[in-house]
Design a protein around this motif. Structure first.
Motif, PDB file in Angstrom:
ATOM      1  N   GLY A 106       0.750  -1.419  -0.020  1.00  0.00           N
ATOM      2  CA  GLY A 106      -0.289   0.072  -0.305  1.00  0.00           C
ATOM      3  C   GLY A 106       0.744   0.880   0.164  1.00  0.00           C
ATOM      4  N   SER A 107       0.321   2.339   0.757  1.00  0.00           N
ATOM      5  CA  SER A 107       1.311   4.056   1.340  1.00  0.00           C
ATOM      6  C   SER A 107       2.107   3.574   1.825  1.00  0.00           C
ATOM      7  N   TYR A 108       2.973   1.789   2.580  1.00  0.00           N
ATOM      8  CA  TYR A 108       3.797   2.218   2.247  1.00  0.00           C
ATOM      9  C   TYR A 108       5.736   1.436   1.649  1.00  0.00           C
ATOM     10  N   GLN A 109       4.583   1.467   0.218  1.00  0.00           N
ATOM     11  CA  GLN A 109       5.754   1.081  -0.565  1.00  0.00           C
ATOM     12  C   GLN A 109       6.623   2.314  -1.109  1.00  0.00           C
ATOM     13  N   GLY A 110       7.749   2.126  -0.581  1.00  0.00           N
ATOM     14  CA  GLY A 110       9.184   2.412  -0.729  1.00  0.00           C
ATOM     15  C   GLY A 110       9.915   3.478   0.215  1.00  0.00           C
ATOM     16  N   ARG A 111       8.655   3.000   1.240  1.00  0.00           N
ATOM     17  CA  ARG A 111       9.159   3.667   2.615  1.00  0.00           C
ATOM     18  C   ARG A 111       9.570   3.169   3.585  1.00  0.00           C
ATOM     19  N   VAL A 112       9.531   2.055   3.546  1.00  0.00           N
ATOM     20  CA  VAL A 112       9.623   1.037   4.541  1.00  0.00           C
ATOM     21  C   VAL A 112      10.660   0.233   4.315  1.00  0.00           C
ATOM     22  N   SER A 113      11.865  -0.570   5.500  1.00  0.00           N
ATOM     23  CA  SER A 113      12.431  -1.306   4.792  1.00  0.00           C
ATOM     24  C   SER A 113      12.901  -2.062   6.469  1.00  0.00           C
ATOM     25  N   LEU A 114      13.686  -3.108   6.853  1.00  0.00           N
ATOM     26  CA  LEU A 114      14.236  -3.568   8.392  1.00  0.00           C
ATOM     27  C   LEU A 114      15.311  -2.946   8.371  1.00  0.00           C
ATOM     28  N   ARG A 115      15.725  -2.673   9.280  1.00  0.00           N
ATOM     29  CA  ARG A 115      17.552  -1.817  10.097  1.00  0.00           C
ATOM     30  C   ARG A 115      18.024  -3.456  10.208  1.00  0.00           C
ATOM     31  N   GLU A 116      17.761  -4.847  10.534  1.00  0.00           N
ATOM     32  CA  GLU A 116      19.206  -5.187  10.542  1.00  0.00           C
ATOM     33  C   GLU A 116      20.610  -4.716  10.713  1.00  0.00           C
ATOM     34  N   SER A 117      20.597  -4.628  11.942  1.00  0.00           N
ATOM     35  CA  SER A 117      21.787  -4.103  12.577  1.00  0.00           C
ATOM     36  C   SER A 117      22.218  -5.355  13.131  1.00  0.00           C
ATOM     37  N   SER A 118      21.936  -5.971  13.286  1.00  0.00           N
ATOM     38  CA  SER A 118      22.475  -7.636  13.673  1.00  0.00           C
ATOM     39  C   SER A 118      21.339  -8.376  13.522  1.00  0.00           C
ATOM     40  N   GLU A 119      21.657  -9.531  13.471  1.00  0.00           N
ATOM     41  CA  GLU A 119      21.231 -11.088  13.019  1.00  0.00           C
ATOM     42  C   GLU A 119      19.693 -11.268  13.870  1.00  0.00           C
TER      43      GLU A 119
END
Length: 354
Positions: A106-119
């Motif tokens: 939806g409206s989150y496309q292109g605006r969200v991701s995982l930080r993944e600073s660790s496993e």
């Protein structure tokens, strides 16, 4: 002498016949003990504060109860973020990740991701925050048959304001109220936002729609026409009404903006159409109601000159109460909806930054 029976269950599952009744010969007592580490999902902060246009990270990490490792290695980790709705039965998909696969919705496309600073980091990063992003988010982590969740609330800095159209009070059904807020650079306020505004001193006797479909109003100074003098201050609740047929005002919520709000210095007072054209000629647009409230509340904008706004209303913002300019309280003063063709006022403009 009484006999004490201790049953020690160590990573075992078994069934035993039910004693003393042959008619229950097919019935069994089942003992189950989970084998292996239990998945735990934790949000380091329950509430995160941000503002429109900003970036934010919603914290979420996962662990196993009996090991420091992020995952067992047997199953792939699946992370799913959803936004909770007010009826608690529906959820809006935001983001899903499993292995190298990523999907936003939806409206989150292109605006969200995982930080993944660790496993074990499943924190969600949201960029270019919008007013409608406000709310409660659920982080769910799934590994094989194990799963766990954590909930994080995203709060936005902003201001709640009551709104009614030119037609007068109690003329909006729920859907019209949604559109009215959107047209004034805002969204319908939630109960939590209205409650916070009441705690900050908002007092308004007209009932208005909220985003959950309820109708409420905030009272800090009880009086006869507003619930009665002998009642206590609070947010009064009319309950839930027919979204198509019932008509009330609306409480809107807006946050800061990426632009400049200002009173246009002009040699003469203007009709409404002249005001619209004057802002355009100055490289701007006539300002909206949400923008004057945001400038007043968040930037401390103060001007004693009444001016046209985009909805045809005339208002002025006072942050420093003084004689002839809202002497008793800081407020956005409402003059009314004057005759657009014949009444003359100044104008408030808004220039968006690229």
């Amino acid at each position: 002498m009484k006999t004490l029976l201790f049953l020690v269950l160590i990573s075992v599952c078994w069934a035993e016949p039910h004693p003393g009744n042959s008619s229950l010969e097919h019935e069994r007592i089942v003992h189950i003990q989970e084998n292996g580490p239990r998945l735990l999902v934790v949000a380091e902060q329950a509430k995160i504060f941000s503002h429109r246009g900003g970036n934010v990270t919603l914290p979420c990490k996962f662990y196993h109860e009996h090991t420091s490792a992020a995952g067992s290695g047997t199953h792939k980790i699946r992370v799913k973020w959803t936004k909770l709705t007010y009826d608690y039965l529906k959820e809006v998909d935001v983001f899903v990740a499993m292995g190298h696969h990523r999907k936003s919705y939806g409206s989150y496309q292109g605006r969200v991701s995982l930080r993944e600073s660790s496993e074990n980091d499943a924190s969600l990063v949201i960029t270019n925050i919008r007013l409608e992003d406000y709310g409660r988010y659920k982080c769910e982590v799934i590994e094989g048959l194990e799963d766990d969740t954590a909930v994080v609330t995203l709060n936005l800095e902003g201001v709640v304001f009551p709104y009614s159209p030119r037609l007068g009070r109690y003329n909006l059904n729920f859907h019209e109220a949604q559109r009215a807020c959107a047209e004034q650079d805002s969204v319908m306020a939630s109960f939590d936002q209205l409650y916070d505004a009441w705690r900050s001193g908002l007092d308004w006797c007209n009932a208005g729609w909220l985003s959950d479909g309820s109708v409420q109003y905030p009272i800090t100074k009880p009086r006869e026409p507003c619930g009665g003098r002998n009642t206590v201050p609070g947010v009064r609740n009319y309950g839930f009404w027919d979204k198509e047929k019932s008509r009330y005002d609306v409480f809107c919520f807006t946050s800061n903006f990426n632009g400049r709000f200002y009173y246009l210095i002009h040699p003469t007072k203007l009709t409404y159409e002249e005001a619209v054209q004057a802002c355009l000629k100055d490289g701007s647009q006539i300002a909206k109601v949400g923008q004057i409230f945001a400038a007043w509340k968040l930037l401390g904008y103060d001007r004693c000159d009444a001016g046209w706004l985009a909805d045809g209303s005339v208002r002025y913002p006072i942050s420093r109460p003084r004689k002839r300019c809202s002497p008793t309280e800081a407020a956005v003063r409402f003059v009314g909806f004057p005759d657009k063709k014949h009444k003359l006022y100044g104008v408030y403009c808004f220039r968006a930054y690229n």
